[in-house]
Design an enzyme around this catalytic site. Structure first.
Site, PDB file in Angstrom:
ATOM      1  N   THR A 160       0.876  -1.187   0.000  1.00 29.71           N
ATOM      2  CA  THR A 160       0.000   0.000   0.000  1.00 29.71           C
ATOM      3  C   THR A 160       0.907   1.230   0.000  1.00 29.71           C
ATOM      4  O   THR A 160       1.341   1.683  -1.046  1.00 29.71           O
ATOM      5  CB  THR A 160      -0.972  -0.010   1.186  1.00 29.71           C
ATOM      6  OG1 THR A 160      -0.243  -0.250   2.393  1.00 29.71           O
ATOM      7  CG2 THR A 160      -2.021  -1.089   1.014  1.00 29.71           C
ATOM      8  N   THR A 197       1.521  -7.825  12.954  1.00 31.51           N
ATOM      9  CA  THR A 197       1.755  -6.515  12.391  1.00 31.51           C
ATOM     10  C   THR A 197       1.576  -6.612  10.899  1.00 31.51           C
ATOM     11  O   THR A 197       2.307  -7.332  10.254  1.00 31.51           O
ATOM     12  CB  THR A 197       3.184  -6.036  12.714  1.00 31.51           C
ATOM     13  OG1 THR A 197       3.380  -6.101  14.119  1.00 31.51           O
ATOM     14  CG2 THR A 197       3.383  -4.621  12.272  1.00 31.51           C
ATOM     15  N   ASN A 409      -0.429  10.506   5.990  1.00 28.52           N
ATOM     16  CA  ASN A 409      -1.666  10.142   6.675  1.00 28.52           C
ATOM     17  C   ASN A 409      -2.696  11.265   6.719  1.00 28.52           C
ATOM     18  O   ASN A 409      -3.849  11.044   7.096  1.00 28.52           O
ATOM     19  CB  ASN A 409      -1.349   9.641   8.088  1.00 28.52           C
ATOM     20  CG  ASN A 409      -0.763   8.259   8.058  1.00 28.52           C
ATOM     21  OD1 ASN A 409      -1.465   7.272   7.864  1.00 28.52           O
ATOM     22  ND2 ASN A 409       0.550   8.165   8.207  1.00 28.52           N
ATOM     23  N   THR A 414      -7.197   9.642  -0.170  1.00 26.45           N
ATOM     24  CA  THR A 414      -7.186  10.219  -1.516  1.00 26.45           C
ATOM     25  C   THR A 414      -5.844  10.136  -2.197  1.00 26.45           C
ATOM     26  O   THR A 414      -5.732  10.454  -3.366  1.00 26.45           O
ATOM     27  CB  THR A 414      -7.620  11.701  -1.460  1.00 26.45           C
ATOM     28  OG1 THR A 414      -6.769  12.400  -0.540  1.00 26.45           O
ATOM     29  CG2 THR A 414      -9.047  11.813  -0.986  1.00 26.45           C
TER      30      THR A 414
END
Length: 414
Positions: A160, A197, A409, A414
């Site tokens: 990600t 994690t 963050n 977006t």
């Protein structure tokens, strides 16, 4: 003795993988010269695997975790395939379980296996509806594309905000038979030591019972992934899965024998290296922080203190500013939930540029600020804490806290 081997999730015999871009992630841009990052992957074993898993302790659990746990309960701890998507966590959605189960069903139908033999995982934004249509189109391509050399396609598909792929594998011997254990991980933010994690997948061709597989995983998680913190937030989707297909054909490990200890050592090697990679690639990070607490009277004390230092927001900020503010280390040690004599504690800072002691017997000592600043210029910094009370030690991993963490963050969705 363990030896590094290339191949990640596909390093062990009988494991194959694939990964594609199906459209869950937004395109990087409209240029045809830029290839999309993969956003979904599949990996599978040639034969059924004894499978162990550990899940997040967050009370909010992603739908994929619920489905995976139900499948493993139904199959008796057996699995054949794992499907993972990124960019959408499929968490806090009314139709989440339905879609996570659908992903398992799609793989099962395509591979002609049982749905409960499929593990599902998702990572990304929480609370957004997961579109199933792109996944329906992708599964046939994933199944058709399974290959013993496509670990890279899978490792990039689970990223990600990660900036680099994370995979590691080793070879080791059990009773004269060469075994292999390898894995891949993803994670950059929303990481805190409260079970697992991020998403972590490990495969091995070692022949070991399901009970001992679970025991080994649960114990090694405690001293690796559970000793990692990026930002103090425990994810809703954390999962570690360990699959063993036995294709190395060693005699099955059924007891806590020397062979079991050898297996655990190999598992630690892989999981510790993946943990270190996760820490170094923390969101916005510029430095890997590694705190080792030694001289403790027991393992729990060493773990608690090492984690307390790594989790300190003020200390993480000081490391970003390359400020040898040792008082923040001692402060974090002092509020750790452990029993020790603060008046015996020594603290040193170390990197490839040198080492300097900053605290002795719980009090500051004279040191060169210029020398300390030079040490802290490194992108890998060790914090050494000696309690001077025993022979136990433990290590925790983390990263500095930077301006970029806030930027990432501030507009994550977006």
């Amino acid at each position: 003795m363990v030896k590094y081997k290339e191949g990640g999730i596909c390093a062990a015999k009988g494991f194959k993988a694939s990964g594609v871009y199906c459209g869950i992630k937004r395109p990087a841009n409209d240029s045809p010269k830029i290839k999309h990052k993969n956003d979904i992957c599949l990996f599978a074993s040639d034969v059924i695997c004894n499978t162990a898993a550990v899940y997040t302790q967050n009370k909010v659990k992603g739908a994929p975790l619920l489905v995976t746990k139900a499948n493993l309960d139904k199959s008796g701890g057996k699995a054949l395939a794992v499907i993972v998507n990124s960019k959408n966590a499929n968490t806090c959605n009314a139709d989440g379980v339905e879609k996570a189960q659908k992903m398992c069903d799609l793989v099962a139908d395509e591979m002609n296996i049982k749905s409960e033999e499929v593990i599902v995982a998702s990572t990304g934004v929480i609370g957004q509806i997961l579109p199933i249509e792109p996944i329906e189109k992708a599964v046939p391509l994933l199944a058709k594309g399974l290959d013993y050399n496509k670990n890279l396609e899978a490792a990039t598909a689970i990223m990600t905000t990660d900036t680099v792929k994370k995979e590691y594998a080793v070879q080791f011997e059990i009773g004269g038979v060469t075994c292999t254990l390898g894995g891949m991980a993803k994670g950059s933010g929303m990481i805190h030591p409260n079970m697992a994690t991020t998403l972590n997948f490990i495969t091995t061709d070692c022949n070991i019972s399901q009970a001992l597989l679970q025991k080994a995983l649960s114990e090694i998680v405690k001293v690796t992934y559970n000793c990692l913190s990026i930002d103090g937030d425990t994810s809703t989707n954390d999962m570690v899965v360990l699959m063993a297909n036995g294709l190395a054909e060693n005699d099955e490990i059924k007891t806590e024998s020397e062979e079991y200890k050898t297996f655990k050592n190999a598992l630690f090697e892989v999981m510790a290296n993946l943990t270190r990679m996760l820490a170094k690639d923390g969101e916005g990070a510029s430095k890997l922080l590694e705190c080792t607490c030694f001289g403790a009277k027991d393992k729990e004390t060493a773990i608690t203190i090492a984690k307390s230092v790594i989790c300190s927001t003020l200390f993480k900020a000081a490391m970003f500013g390359e400020d040898a503010n040792w008082g923040r280390v001692l402060c974090a040690i002092g509020y750790a939930n452990a029993d020790f004599d603060i008046n015996k504690v020594d603290v040193s800072l170390k990197s490839e540029f040198g080492k300097t002691e900053v605290c002795k017997n719980g009090s500051g000592v004279e040191f060169s600020e210029d020398e300390a600043a030079e040490i802290l210029k490194s992108d890998e910094i060790e914090i050494l804490v000696n309690l001077n009370e025993g022979s136990f030690d433990a290590t925790a991993w983390g990263c500095d806290l930077t301006y970029d963490y806030v930027k990432i963050n501030g507009d994550y969705r977006t």
